[in-house]
Design an enzyme around this catalytic site. Sequence first.
Site, PDB file in Angstrom:
ATOM      1  N   GLY A   1       0.848  -1.205   0.000  1.00  8.83           N
ATOM      2  CA  GLY A   1       0.000   0.000   0.000  1.00  8.83           C
ATOM      3  C   GLY A   1       0.872   1.239   0.000  1.00  8.83           C
ATOM      4  O   GLY A   1       1.892   1.274   0.680  1.00  8.83           O
TER       5      GLY A   1
ATOM      6  N   ASP B   1       0.385   1.516   9.008  1.00  5.83           N
ATOM      7  CA  ASP B   1      -0.075   0.666  10.109  1.00  5.83           C
ATOM      8  C   ASP B   1       0.889   0.648  11.302  1.00  5.83           C
ATOM      9  O   ASP B   1       0.499   0.250  12.399  1.00  5.83           O
ATOM     10  CB  ASP B   1      -0.281  -0.781   9.625  1.00  5.83           C
ATOM     11  CG  ASP B   1      -1.252  -0.866   8.454  1.00  5.83           C
ATOM     12  OD1 ASP B   1      -2.103   0.030   8.315  1.00  5.83           O
ATOM     13  OD2 ASP B   1      -1.144  -1.836   7.665  1.00  5.83           O
TER      14      ASP B   1
ATOM     15  N   ARG C   1     -24.032   7.170  14.145  1.00  6.93           N
ATOM     16  CA  ARG C   1     -23.609   7.282  12.754  1.00  6.93           C
ATOM     17  C   ARG C   1     -22.199   6.731  12.621  1.00  6.93           C
ATOM     18  O   ARG C   1     -21.442   6.692  13.587  1.00  6.93           O
ATOM     19  CB  ARG C   1     -23.598   8.744  12.302  1.00  6.93           C
ATOM     20  CG  ARG C   1     -24.960   9.387  12.248  1.00  6.93           C
ATOM     21  CD  ARG C   1     -25.768   8.889  11.060  1.00  6.93           C
ATOM     22  NE  ARG C   1     -26.974   9.658  10.849  1.00  6.93           N
ATOM     23  CZ  ARG C   1     -28.161   9.369  11.378  1.00  6.93           C
ATOM     24  NH1 ARG C   1     -28.300   8.316  12.170  1.00  6.93           N
ATOM     25  NH2 ARG C   1     -29.213  10.124  11.122  1.00  6.93           N
TER      26      ARG C   1
HETATM   27  O1  F6P Z   1      -1.326  -1.723   5.015  1.00  5.89           O
HETATM   28  C1  F6P Z   1      -1.852  -0.482   4.725  1.00  5.89           C
HETATM   29  C2  F6P Z   1      -3.343  -0.568   4.531  1.00  5.89           C
HETATM   30  O2  F6P Z   1      -3.833   0.733   4.283  1.00  5.89           O
HETATM   31  C3  F6P Z   1      -4.117  -1.220   5.674  1.00  5.89           C
HETATM   32  O3  F6P Z   1      -4.293  -0.361   6.763  1.00  5.89           O
HETATM   33  C4  F6P Z   1      -5.384  -1.621   4.977  1.00  5.89           C
HETATM   34  O4  F6P Z   1      -6.006  -2.724   5.590  1.00  5.89           O
HETATM   35  C5  F6P Z   1      -4.908  -2.007   3.600  1.00  5.89           C
HETATM   36  O5  F6P Z   1      -3.650  -1.362   3.400  1.00  5.89           O
HETATM   37  C6  F6P Z   1      -5.840  -1.605   2.494  1.00  5.89           C
HETATM   38  O6  F6P Z   1      -5.346  -2.118   1.311  1.00  5.89           O
HETATM   39  P1  F6P Z   1      -5.813  -1.679  -0.146  1.00  5.89           P
HETATM   40  O7  F6P Z   1      -5.080  -0.424  -0.492  1.00  5.89           O
HETATM   41  O8  F6P Z   1      -5.396  -2.828  -0.998  1.00  5.89           O
HETATM   42  O9  F6P Z   1      -7.284  -1.450  -0.103  1.00  5.89           O
END
Ligand code: F6P
Length: 349
Positions: free
Chosen positions: A12, A129, A273
């Site tokens: 990511g 993370d 919400r």
């Molecule tokens: O590891 C970074 C992260 O943003 C996580 O917090 C999240 O679960 C994941 O990547 C989301 O991944 P993607 O960008 O594939 O939706």
Amino acid sequence: MSHKVGILTGGGDCPGLNAVIRAVARRLHANGWEVLGIREGWRGLVDGRFSPLGLQDVSGILPRGGTILGTSRTNPYKLDDGVERVLATFRDSELDALVAIGGEDTLGVAARLHAEHEFPVVGVPKTIDNDLSATDYTFGFDTAVSIATEAIDRLHTTAESHNRVMVVEVMGRHTGWIAVMSGIAGGADVILIPEHPLTVEDACAEIERRHERGKDFSIVVVSEGYELTYSSGESRMVAGEARATDQFGHVVLGGVGDVLAREIEARTGFETRVTVLGHVQRGGTPTARDRVLATRYGLRAAQLVHERRFGLMAALHGDKIVDVSLAEATAEIKTVPPDWYEVARAFFG
Ligand code: F6P
């Protein structure tokens, strides 16, 4: 002797990747190296896709979010001949070293390639993370926490105006670092994280206790990886997209906030919400702290490459940039310890 280094960004994206690319490229150019950008993480080495990384190419990118090299979650170990293709592309491109900027997945591949093939790689720890071992902080995390904190601040005023419970779902995968830090900073009334799963009943009790004290709005921060946990002992993971997995075997998380909000409303009777922050937490310009950390990591990675010390990762210990082994950094994920959760808990209810 030739001096040619490749740089890739995998997994990511997160704010600060370009700051690392700039620092590595600037320092290694100054030391006489040729620098090549590898497109879209490990996919670029599998398929042989490159971009030049001259001084002009890295000019002006320090504050830019995302990655100028692109990224992917490609895992060469899951592709037919993937590892052989990585090794062949690396050799054919006459590369001498690689800087891999990534989290546990990207660096896990780097660690394995180094252990199994003496692959000349240096790592830089990236992820919003903050779940990577052997470093106190990854870059990108501070920016994500700042974005989540601002969102919590904004939700406070609207929650108060409407006497509502506001559930905020944040990212973090299987650790609750973003939830705990942004929750403490934003004054959340309940924080739910995977490592220390408070039950749904206890969360509702905290909200009711608060209302008894005369506060008729509440902010609940929930980490996407929190499993809905009940006093009966039952627990339930909420995952999106039919529990799809990527090439590293990760479930696509998301949706727990919505289910939790409905539970809270049904159990307490308070109007509730939900706000899912999602990829907003990964977008845009890095904070000053992340720019500085990313720059320091980049310079250390460049130094390791120049000294041809491979299988290592730049890391932060206290206020010092050190190097640690990639194997150590990727052996297990770093979870939120109990004392951090206790800081958050002191303000519940
Ligand atoms: O590891 C970074 C992260 O943003 C996580 O917090 C999240 O679960 C994941 O990547 C989301 O991944 P993607 O960008 O594939 O939706």
